[in-house]
Write an enzyme that holds these catalytic residues in place. Sequence first.
Site, PDB file in Angstrom:
ATOM      1  N   ASP A 220       0.815  -1.206   0.000  1.00 44.73           N
ATOM      2  CA  ASP A 220       0.000   0.000   0.000  1.00 44.73           C
ATOM      3  C   ASP A 220       0.856   1.266   0.000  1.00 44.73           C
ATOM      4  O   ASP A 220       1.876   1.343   0.694  1.00 44.73           O
ATOM      5  CB  ASP A 220      -0.887  -0.021   1.250  1.00 44.73           C
ATOM      6  CG  ASP A 220      -1.741   1.216   1.409  1.00 44.73           C
ATOM      7  OD1 ASP A 220      -2.635   1.421   0.579  1.00 44.73           O
ATOM      8  OD2 ASP A 220      -1.502   1.975   2.366  1.00 44.73           O
ATOM      9  N   GLU A 293       1.359  -0.533  -5.052  1.00 47.75           N
ATOM     10  CA  GLU A 293       0.454   0.565  -5.362  1.00 47.75           C
ATOM     11  C   GLU A 293       1.232   1.876  -5.365  1.00 47.75           C
ATOM     12  O   GLU A 293       1.761   2.289  -4.332  1.00 47.75           O
ATOM     13  CB  GLU A 293      -0.670   0.652  -4.325  1.00 47.75           C
ATOM     14  CG  GLU A 293      -1.650   1.774  -4.626  1.00 47.75           C
ATOM     15  CD  GLU A 293      -2.353   2.334  -3.400  1.00 47.75           C
ATOM     16  OE1 GLU A 293      -3.512   2.783  -3.552  1.00 47.75           O
ATOM     17  OE2 GLU A 293      -1.755   2.345  -2.310  1.00 47.75           O
TER      18      GLU A 293
END
EC number: 3.2.1.20
Length: 574
Positions: A220, A293
């Site tokens: 993330d 990401e």
Amino acid sequence: MFKLLVLSCLLALALPSLAEVGWWKTGQFYQIYPRSFKDSDGDGVGDLIGITQQLPYLKEIGITATWLSPIFTSPMADFGYDVADLKGIDPIFGTMEDFEALLARAKELDIKIILDFVPNHTSDECDWFIRSAAGEEEYKDFYVWHTGKVVNGIRQPPTNWLSVFRGSMWTWNEQRQAYYLHQFHAKQPDLNYRNPKVVEAMKDVLRFWLRKGAFGFRIDAVPHVYEIPADADGNWPDEPRNEDVSDPEDYTYLQHIYTTDQPETLELVYAFRDVIEEIDAELGGDDRVLLTEAYSPLDVLMQYYGNGTHLGSQIPFNFELLAKISYSSDAYHYSELIHNWLDNMPEGQVANWVFGNHDQSRIGSRLGADRIDACNMIVMGLPGVSVTYQGEEMGMTDVWISWEDTVDPQACQSNEQEFERLTRDPVRTPFQWSDEVNAGFSNASVTWLPVASDYKLVNVKKERGIALSHLNVYKQLRALRDEPTLKQGDVSVTAIGPNVLAFKRSLAGYKSYITLININDDVESIDLDSVFTSISTQLQYVVVNDKSVRRKNDLTFANSVLLLPKEAVVLSTV
């Protein structure tokens, strides 16, 4: 018989097996947002047992691996992206035994489980942060602290840096008598990766879950992990203004040149990949993978793959289409963005294609419900990895949620005038399984977010029975991905005027497949002989959407293919 045997042996030699090329390289990845997938215990929130119960559905739609948004112990200030115990399961989702049962069932179905790993920050309720705030020697530098600066007798944060969730990136801690850094919510203090102990602690978290049986991680918010190093006095520079934005609390008010995409970020990705390789060697079996990401410049993203010396992320998410395609984009824009990735990708790496996730408006709401099949054709038809966010396969759309009912902290920290621009709640609503109460998601009287009002028309059960439903078109596209041409073939991508996107997949000795997408509302007549080489005079329809008057197995001449408004088809050579 001998000739057939020789031919089959030659074909086997010509086509490397999946075990040789890596299971993930042509895999179908599917994102599950656990709070909204399936509620097994009637509390209105999805859970691990619910996911386990519905794994056969993932098998039905041909999913290779599914990544789960965070399931770890959390006070849920940001719905799991604020992790308090990096090696524990949050009770709202179940127990470690439930997770182990999920892994076992997934293994039976040959579906790999990928976990969401949040390296940038923890919860302020994490034991590490509690000890850091107390000044314990082992943990005092686990986070980024600064006593601030005194201006006219008033203590202020050390820089002007702004949080993604609005307002200062610095919050005062009374116990420590210092400010701590948080690029996101104030309950999400940033870890200090300039402390080697932090790097080792987080690598140990990766090892823990890999040894449990996870097949990798979606990492993330990678660009936020590092800030520019402090100077000799321990201070950082202010970030410059973005003159196009007037709201001084808004994240985009500043240009984030000191707080995102620092060079050390790539080194950390490479270090995490080393852990993957270490566990691959320790445990054997199929490859474990990293998905990263990052909404970063393309030249930076290409370095996520590796740098020639170090391996990086196998799947740095390709957000070109997700972030840049708009309702008014023409075929030239689609083609340009697809080429951006294919033409810049380092040699030997694998592309991936993404149109949706839990942070962005759904395809049907962003681009139009009549383009859902077209977008799935792009994701499933281009070479490499396909990535689908739960519900996009059947055409779920955004659900409007009032300011009073909004729960997303990114929106809640704004105001009634701004929240709709910032909220992510509309794309996180419960999965629509059937036309039963709460769309078959839960038997609770109230679900954590409201169910879409159209659930009786848009749901898995209903769409299974409609020949050209979004779900059934998706399943046909998935079945096509087993063809050697789609697994290993070359690709040629072009715009045929402003309205039609076309791409051809070809592999010597096999059928070629041509995808044609009419993006807009004009009727188009296409001469494919003038666009692609080496195609047959006649072509066969393999997949059609509900805008087409053609049916599967119909034939057409290559030099006069008619496309109706918003029609999207896959043709094959004959």
